[in-house]
Design a protein around this motif. Structure first.
Motif, mmCIF file in Angstrom:
data_model
loop_
_atom_site.group_PDB
_atom_site.id
_atom_site.type_symbol
_atom_site.label_atom_id
_atom_site.label_comp_id
_atom_site.label_asym_id
_atom_site.label_seq_id
_atom_site.Cartn_x
_atom_site.Cartn_y
_atom_site.Cartn_z
ATOM 1 N N ALA A 16 0.965 -1.425 0.068
ATOM 2 C CA ALA A 16 -0.073 0.017 0.016
ATOM 3 C C ALA A 16 1.030 1.337 -0.162
ATOM 4 O O ALA A 16 0.409 2.395 0.071
ATOM 5 C CB ALA A 16 -1.033 0.009 1.192
ATOM 6 N N TRP A 17 2.292 1.135 -0.197
ATOM 7 C CA TRP A 17 2.896 2.249 -0.345
ATOM 8 C C TRP A 17 2.692 3.225 -1.302
ATOM 9 O O TRP A 17 2.150 2.989 -2.403
ATOM 10 C CB TRP A 17 4.438 2.114 -0.572
ATOM 11 N N HIS A 18 2.808 4.783 -0.927
ATOM 12 C CA HIS A 18 2.602 5.826 -1.710
ATOM 13 C C HIS A 18 3.075 6.785 -1.292
ATOM 14 O O HIS A 18 3.516 7.148 -0.199
ATOM 15 C CB HIS A 18 1.001 5.902 -1.844
ATOM 16 N N VAL A 35 -1.128 -3.018 -16.507
ATOM 17 C CA VAL A 35 -1.131 -3.816 -15.470
ATOM 18 C C VAL A 35 -1.932 -3.162 -14.246
ATOM 19 O O VAL A 35 -1.978 -1.891 -13.885
ATOM 20 C CB VAL A 35 0.367 -3.890 -14.725
ATOM 21 N N PRO A 36 -2.986 -3.750 -13.698
ATOM 22 C CA PRO A 36 -3.819 -3.044 -12.659
ATOM 23 C C PRO A 36 -3.260 -2.104 -11.758
ATOM 24 O O PRO A 36 -3.768 -1.141 -11.518
ATOM 25 C CB PRO A 36 -4.599 -4.386 -12.055
ATOM 26 N N GLN A 37 -2.110 -2.868 -11.178
ATOM 27 C CA GLN A 37 -1.471 -2.027 -10.040
ATOM 28 C C GLN A 37 -1.047 -0.590 -10.636
ATOM 29 O O GLN A 37 -1.033 0.053 -9.940
ATOM 30 C CB GLN A 37 -0.352 -2.773 -9.302
ATOM 31 N N ALA A 38 -0.565 -0.705 -11.814
ATOM 32 C CA ALA A 38 -0.130 0.575 -12.510
ATOM 33 C C ALA A 38 -1.370 1.684 -12.499
ATOM 34 O O ALA A 38 -1.144 2.869 -12.364
ATOM 35 C CB ALA A 38 0.472 0.360 -13.710
ATOM 36 N N PHE A 39 -2.563 1.026 -12.805
ATOM 37 C CA PHE A 39 -3.855 2.170 -12.923
ATOM 38 C C PHE A 39 -4.016 2.379 -11.581
ATOM 39 O O PHE A 39 -4.148 3.749 -11.276
ATOM 40 C CB PHE A 39 -4.864 1.218 -13.362
ATOM 41 N N VAL A 40 -3.654 1.806 -10.551
ATOM 42 C CA VAL A 40 -3.981 2.089 -9.015
ATOM 43 C C VAL A 40 -3.114 3.238 -8.859
ATOM 44 O O VAL A 40 -3.624 4.182 -8.225
ATOM 45 C CB VAL A 40 -3.790 0.826 -8.430
ATOM 46 N N ARG A 41 -1.920 3.142 -9.187
ATOM 47 C CA ARG A 41 -0.826 4.066 -8.794
ATOM 48 C C ARG A 41 -1.295 5.636 -9.551
ATOM 49 O O ARG A 41 -1.121 6.600 -8.888
ATOM 50 C CB ARG A 41 0.581 3.746 -9.272
ATOM 51 N N VAL A 42 -1.487 5.468 -10.608
ATOM 52 C CA VAL A 42 -2.054 6.843 -11.626
ATOM 53 C C VAL A 42 -3.134 7.328 -11.140
ATOM 54 O O VAL A 42 -3.476 8.608 -11.035
ATOM 55 C CB VAL A 42 -1.965 6.521 -12.996
#
Length: 354
Positions: A155-157, A322-329
């Motif tokens: 969950a790092w951001h 990549v789904p996690q890439a969508f989440v980051r953006v």
């Protein structure tokens, strides 16, 4: 014949597509698990070519040296963020800032990166130390490890460091962070509980997720009761970090669920119209808010595909996301409804409106 061959190829493609559409889509929990192996691009700052060390063994940095460096970095980062905000520049992430600061400090890149590697090794080793005898070093290194991304967490951001540094700035003022953080491992510095709660609420309103969680409020009150109306500084920072990561984990799962819902066959390929619909669903929900400008959606779309190629370079598929890439953006642009309290959809980062 050529005609029959073409027909057979078309039938085969249709069959494969049909199989893709009926294949089970990944679950949120599966994506969270696989996400551990997809590090955000910005954490590439910690990937150092071993050739830099010229065959020498790099040892973990000594504890007191690490604690002093961390205190200094946190104050300098808070000051740099204030400068960026004043001129409406995008803030630098803590991993990038840490690397650039060491290069500036040591002058030679090879020396700077050797010291960065020593810090990485020291944080990873020291964060697992023994706290039973009143030594708060492991807790302090763990907090910085999570803030900086040196320690892995799904969950790092970047907003975690924004959150904690803002709270410290309210507590001590930016220019006094180093003075209050740079002390020996067994000095249990106490802070005023009422001010800690005020600082927490202010920081959470900007970089948190909706209302302040009751368990965070109660945790501060309980800790203050145990120490006669005060809080141990690093217990407070540990609480802030852990509660923020827990809430961030929930947001990650929500965003992944949204992606899965809009990825009809689970192959990660969304055309622009599908992506635009997903973004507007996230921002508008059931409200009557105007859709996001198409040019901005296009920018977000491109950034998500670019982040995807970094997270999964072996795929070589420039259309697959990549789904996690969508989440980051999505988090960068504050697209989630639960994230609206801390920002609005705009280019860049910086201080969200109060």
């Amino acid at each position: 014949t050529l005609a029959s061959g073409t027909a057979e190829q078309s039938a085969e493609v249709a069959k494969e597509k049909s199989q893709d559409e009926t294949a089970p889509k990944p679950t949120v929990d599966e994506l969270m698990e696989s996400g551990k192996f997809k590090r955000p691009r910005v954490l590439g700052a910690y990937t150092i070519n071993p050739k830099i060390f010229k065959g020498k063994t790099v040892n973990p940095q000594p504890v007191q040296q690490m604690l002093s460096l961390i205190a200094n970095i946190m104050e300098e980062k808070a000051r740099a963020d204030a400068v960026d905000d004043n001129v409406n520049n995008r803030r630098q992430s803590l991993p990038e800032f840490l690397k650039d600061t060491l290069i500036h400090r040591f002058g030679l890149k090879s020396i700077a990166l050797t010291n960065l590697q020593a810090l990485i090794l020291g944080v990873r080793k020291g964060s697992k130390g023994d706290e039973s005898k009143g030594d708060d070093t492991p807790k302090r290194l763990r907090t910085f490890g999570y803030l900086s991304g040196i320690l892995d967490h799904d969950a790092w951001h970047e907003d975690l460091s924004n959150f904690v540094l803002h709270a410290l700035g309210v507590m001590f003022r930016r220019e006094n962070i180093k003075e209050n953080m740079d002390h020996g491992p067994k000095k249990n510095l106490a802070v005023d509980a009422a001010l800690a709660l005020e600082s927490t609420e202010d920081a959470w309103s900007r970089y948190g997720f909706g209302p302040l969680p009751p368990e965070m409020h109660d945790g501060i009150v309980d800790m203050a009761r145990d120490v006669g109306g005060a809080l141990r500084l690093h217990d407070w920072l540990d609480l802030l970090t852990n509660r923020w990561l827990e809430a961030s984990h929930v947001l990650q799962k929500d965003l992944l669920g949204t992606f899965i819902a809009h990825d009809s066959n689970g192959d990660g390929v969304l055309d622009f119209k599908e992506f635009e619909g997903m973004v507007n669903a996230l921002v508008g929900g059931d409200s009557n808010e105007a859709p996001i400008d198409g040019l901005l959606v296009s920018k977000i779309f491109s950034e998500a595909l670019e982040e995807s190629l970094h997270m999964d370079p072996s795929s070589g598929d420039e259309d697959s996301m990549v789904p996690q890439a969508f989440v980051r953006v999505a988090r960068q642009y504050h697209l989630s409804a639960s994230h609206k309290a801390v920002g609005h959809v705009e280019e860049g980062g910086g201080e969200p409106p109060a």
